[in-house]
Motif scaffolding. Structure first.
Motif, PDB file in Angstrom:
ATOM      1  N   LYS A 184      93.102 -19.727  -7.427  1.00 32.52           N
ATOM      2  CA  LYS A 184      92.267 -19.816  -9.213  1.00 32.52           C
ATOM      3  C   LYS A 184      92.387 -18.470  -9.598  1.00 32.52           C
ATOM      4  N   ALA A 185      92.238 -17.433  -8.714  1.00 39.60           N
ATOM      5  CA  ALA A 185      92.292 -16.067  -9.379  1.00 39.60           C
ATOM      6  C   ALA A 185      93.721 -15.810  -9.821  1.00 39.60           C
ATOM      7  N   ALA A 186      94.675 -16.140  -8.991  1.00 33.58           N
ATOM      8  CA  ALA A 186      96.218 -15.773  -9.452  1.00 33.58           C
ATOM      9  C   ALA A 186      96.460 -16.548 -10.842  1.00 33.58           C
ATOM     10  N   VAL A 187      96.069 -17.925 -11.170  1.00 32.76           N
ATOM     11  CA  VAL A 187      95.886 -18.549 -12.425  1.00 32.76           C
ATOM     12  C   VAL A 187      95.043 -17.744 -13.505  1.00 32.76           C
ATOM     13  N   ALA A 188      93.837 -17.050 -13.289  1.00 30.25           N
ATOM     14  CA  ALA A 188      93.127 -16.514 -14.157  1.00 30.25           C
ATOM     15  C   ALA A 188      94.067 -15.002 -14.686  1.00 30.25           C
ATOM     16  N   ARG A 189      94.681 -14.461 -13.717  1.00 34.30           N
ATOM     17  CA  ARG A 189      95.512 -13.327 -13.965  1.00 34.30           C
ATOM     18  C   ARG A 189      96.632 -13.554 -14.817  1.00 34.30           C
ATOM     19  N   GLU A 190      97.110 -14.920 -14.543  1.00 36.76           N
ATOM     20  CA  GLU A 190      98.534 -15.164 -15.384  1.00 36.76           C
ATOM     21  C   GLU A 190      97.978 -15.225 -16.758  1.00 36.76           C
ATOM     22  N   LEU A 191      96.695 -15.774 -16.875  1.00 33.07           N
ATOM     23  CA  LEU A 191      96.093 -16.024 -18.184  1.00 33.07           C
ATOM     24  C   LEU A 191      95.918 -14.781 -19.181  1.00 33.07           C
ATOM     25  N   GLY A 192      95.680 -13.634 -18.565  1.00 31.10           N
ATOM     26  CA  GLY A 192      95.660 -12.318 -19.126  1.00 31.10           C
ATOM     27  C   GLY A 192      94.322 -11.713 -18.655  1.00 31.10           C
ATOM     28  N   CYS A 193      93.335 -12.130 -17.773  1.00 29.68           N
ATOM     29  CA  CYS A 193      92.294 -11.424 -17.454  1.00 29.68           C
ATOM     30  C   CYS A 193      92.530 -10.120 -17.169  1.00 29.68           C
TER      31      CYS A 193
END
Length: 202
Positions: free
Chosen positions: A50-59
Motif C-alpha cells: 500500500k505504501a508503493a501505491v500511495a507513492r505512485e498517487l503522489g504522496c
C-alpha cells in the motif's frame, strides 16, 4: 465527492494534509485532490504494498502505520508544527494519532469509521490546542444543499477531464466475485476502488 467537498473547503495551498488509508478508495482521492490544491501530502498506509501505491498517487511522504510512529514522523516532516488538515476515514486509533499531530488551528476531517471504532474526542484537548473537528455526512447535502452536490460533480468532472485526478481502480470483478470483493474491502486488504461489472461486461 466527500473528498472534494472536505478538501476544497478546508485546505490552503502550502499547507500539509495528512491522509489516513491513503491507498484506499476515498483516501486515494484525497491524496490526489490534496496535491491538486498545492498541499504537501503525507499518506498513512498499512504495509509496503500500500505504501508503493500511495507513492505512485503522489504522496510527498508515506508512513507505514505497522512499522513507523505516525506522530513522530508527521512532526519530523513538518518541523514540529504538525498537519494543518487531517483526512480521516478510519476513526479509532487513527483519530487518536491525528489529535496528537494536528497543527495549531488545524482541522481534523471526520469522514468515516472504517476501523469499526467510533472515537470519542476529548474536547479539552481541542480547546488547549486550538484545532477543529469537522464532520461530513455527504448524504445530507442531497436534502440540505443539493447545489453543492452539483457543483462538486462539475468540479470533479473538470479535474478528471484535465487529468489532474484519476480514480484508482485496483481490480474489476464479475457479479459472482462481488461478495469476495466486498470482504476484501472490509478486511482492509484492497486498494483504491473495486469495480463490479454487471453481466459479462469487461
Amino acid at each position: 465527492a466527500p473528498s472534494e467537498m472536505c478538501i476544497r473547503d478546508s485546505l490552503q495551498r502550502g499547507e500539509t494534509l495528512l491522509v489516513h488509508a491513503a491507498a484506499g478508495g476515498v483516501g486515494s482521492a484525497a491524496v490526489q485532490l490534496g496535491k491538486a490544491a498545492g498541499a504537501q501530502v503525507i499518506g498513512v498506509v498499512g504495509g509496503p504494498d500500500k505504501a508503493a501505491v500511495a507513492r505512485e498517487l503522489g504522496c510527498d511522504l508515506v508512513i507505514d502505520r505497522r512499522s513507523e510512529d505516525i506522530v513522530a514522523a508527521v512532526k519530523e516532516a513538518t518541523g514540529g508544527r504538525g498537519a494543518d488538515v487531517v483526512y480521516d476515514p478510519v476513526g479509532g486509533d487513527a483519530y487518536a494519532k491525528s489529535a496528537k499531530c494536528v497543527a495549531f488551528e488545524g482541522r481534523i476531517l471526520v469522514v468515516g469509521f472504517a476501523s469499526g471504532v467510533i472515537p470519542t474526542p476529548a474536547l479539552n484537548h481541542a480547546l488547549v490546542k486550538n484545532y477543529s473537528v469537522v464532520g461530513l455526512h455527504w448524504g445530507l447535502y442531497n436534502t440540505k444543499d443539493p447545489a453543492a452536490v452539483r457543483a462538486c460533480h462539475e468540479e470533479l468532472t473538470k479535474l478528471a477531464e484535465q487529468g489532474v485526478v484519476k480514480p484508482l481502480i485496483s481490480e474489476r470483478v464479475t457479479m459472482a466475485g462481488a461478495a469476495d470483493a466486498v470482504q476484501r474491502v472490509a478486511d482492509g486488504t484492497s486498494t483504491g476502488r473495486i469495480v463490479v461489472l454487471p453481466g459479462g461486461a469487461r
